[in-house]
Scaffold this active site. Structure first.
Site, short mmCIF file in Angstrom:
data_model
loop_
_atom_site.label_atom_id
_atom_site.label_comp_id
_atom_site.label_asym_id
_atom_site.label_seq_id
_atom_site.Cartn_x
_atom_site.Cartn_y
_atom_site.Cartn_z
N CYS A 1 -7.98 1.52 7.06
CA CYS A 1 -8.52 1.44 5.71
C CYS A 1 -9.00 0.01 5.48
O CYS A 1 -8.32 -0.94 5.85
CB CYS A 1 -7.46 1.80 4.67
N CYS B 1 0.16 -2.61 1.14
CA CYS B 1 0.05 -1.40 1.96
C CYS B 1 -0.07 -1.74 3.44
O CYS B 1 -0.92 -2.54 3.84
CB CYS B 1 -1.17 -0.61 1.50
N LEU C 1 -2.60 3.24 -8.99
CA LEU C 1 -2.79 2.31 -10.10
C LEU C 1 -2.09 0.97 -9.82
O LEU C 1 -2.73 -0.06 -9.68
CB LEU C 1 -2.26 2.95 -11.38
S1 SF4 Z 1 -3.22 1.92 -0.57
FE1 SF4 Z 1 -5.15 0.78 -0.44
S2 SF4 Z 1 -5.14 -0.17 1.63
FE2 SF4 Z 1 -3.56 1.45 1.62
S3 SF4 Z 1 -4.61 3.26 2.46
FE3 SF4 Z 1 -4.76 3.40 0.19
S4 SF4 Z 1 -6.73 2.41 -0.29
FE4 SF4 Z 1 -6.19 1.81 1.79
#
Ligand code: SF4
Length: 372
Positions: free
Chosen positions: A116, A123, A223
């Site tokens: 991502c 994350c 959020l």
């Molecule tokens: S929380 Fe943010 S960085 Fe993690 S997978 Fe979801 S969009 Fe991507």
């Protein structure tokens, strides 16, 4: 339709695409319905076993098509029964998929991208970088492969819910995600109800509008902060789509009179977003948005500097929201002993995103999708 030199992967097709394929082959469109049912309702991975299709058509299909799902590279089962698969893709990269069994349901959490690029600071997936979008076959193939494995005659565990909350921002891969969602909802395939399929987004407003127009599913929004200043840091795409605009898009998501609500995910980070004044600010932000709030205890991973809020703080935060008339639940952490808990999925892939250019890439990726 597919390039004639490469066999069509039947898992890449929703019902409309299968019907169009068979019409192109001089067959009746209902052949597409039959194949869809064999693939997804019966879990069949061999066209020669599709017994209500003529032998000659099956032979042609065997010559010109494939049924190719991601392969299991590794599977782990947590002490609480949560299963995590590392699925290998043709390009050699790996993605993660998680099944969470509960008393009355089984939830499959699937990925939509290899990695991502959004770099939400709490994350683990975001820390790994981004490689590419998944194809329809790779998205629905996670369901196909997991359902087949979970169907053991001794201990069958049905998939009753699917959430796109694994690796990736689903709405940056909108075309393929929408096709895969159609297969999940189709009565000839997995036949899941619209309330049991959830797309989770950081809040890409144009893509949320497109999703609402094209397929009827539940929406969750990552959020994680009650104001723009903090959300700009935790969820950087907020700089492009700030909270006031996002809240309006959430109010617009379900038709007037609908009883559906948007689920807001809020990861609880000690001394970052978990004070009572932030809970009150969150309550004010959501007071006129049909919503429920899912408070997620932060699951640490190697290298992170964040810590999870204390149990007391979590409970106080929840109470504060409930006192303001909101529905707030605390998510039970599952699969943390195998790094399958929320925010811990990392897969195994080559990052194609130089870190220093990440912010620019995020903005240009969003602009590309908007322009398409
Ligand atoms: S929380 Fe943010 S960085 Fe993690 S997978 Fe979801 S969009 Fe991507």
């Amino acid at each position: 339709m597919a390039d004639k030199s490469t066999p069509l992967n039947l898992l890449d097709c929703d019902k409309e695409k299968l019907r169009a394929y068979f019409v192109e082959q001089g067959e009746k469109p209902f052949r597409g319905d039959q194949v869809l049912q064999w693939l997804h309702q019966y879990g069949c991975n061999d066209v020669m076993s599709m017994s209500n299709i003529s032998q000659s058509l099956r032979s042609r299909l065997a010559d010109t098509t494939t049924i190719h799902a991601p392969e299991t590279a590794f599977k782990q089962v947590s002490k609480d029964g949560t299963c995590k698969w590392l699925f290998r893709l043709d390009c050699g990269n790996c993605i993660e998929t998680v099944f969470i069994p509960e008393e009355n349901r089984g939830t499959l959490c699937i990925s939509s991208q290899v990695g991502c690029g959004f770099n939400c600071t709490f994350c683990a997936t975001g820390k790994q970088g981004f490689n590419r979008n998944l194809t329809v076959a790779e998205i629905i193939g996670q369901v196909f492969a997991a359902v087949r494995e979970l169907k053991s005659p001794e201990n069958p565990r049905p998939v009753t819910n699917i959430v796109l909350m694994g690796m990736g921002e689903p709405l940056l891969n909108t075309d393929n995600v929408i096709s895969a969602l159609r297969i999940m909802l189709d009565d000839l395939a997995y036949g899941l109800s619209k309330r049991r399929v959830t797309v989770s987004t950081t809040g890409l407003i144009p893509q949320m509008r497109r999703l609402r127009q094209e397929v009827d599913v539940a929406l969750a929004v990552s959020l994680h902060a009650p104001n723009d200043a903090l959300r700009d840091v935790l969820v950087p795409i907020n700089r492009k789509y700030p909270l006031a605009e996002l809240m309006q898009a959430c109010r617009d998501f379900y038709p007037p009179g609908s009883r559906q609500v948007v689920t807001f995910e809020y990861v609880m980070l000690q001394d970052v977003n978990d004070s009572l004044s932030q809970a009150k600010q969150l309550a004010r932000l959501l007071r006129d948005v049909p919503s429920k709030i899912n408070l997620i205890p932060f699951n640490p991973y190697p290298g992170t500097t964040y810590q999870c809020s204390t149990r007391e703080r979590l409970a106080d935060f929840q109470q504060c929201l409930m006192a303001a008339g909101l529905v707030a639940t605390i998510r039970k952490t599952r699969g943390d002993d195998i790094a399958a808990a929320c925010g811990q999925l990392v897969g195994d892939f080559a990052d194609k995103t130089p870190r220093r250019r990440l912010a620019a890439r995020i903005v240009s990726a969003v602009s590309e999708v908007q322009a398409a």
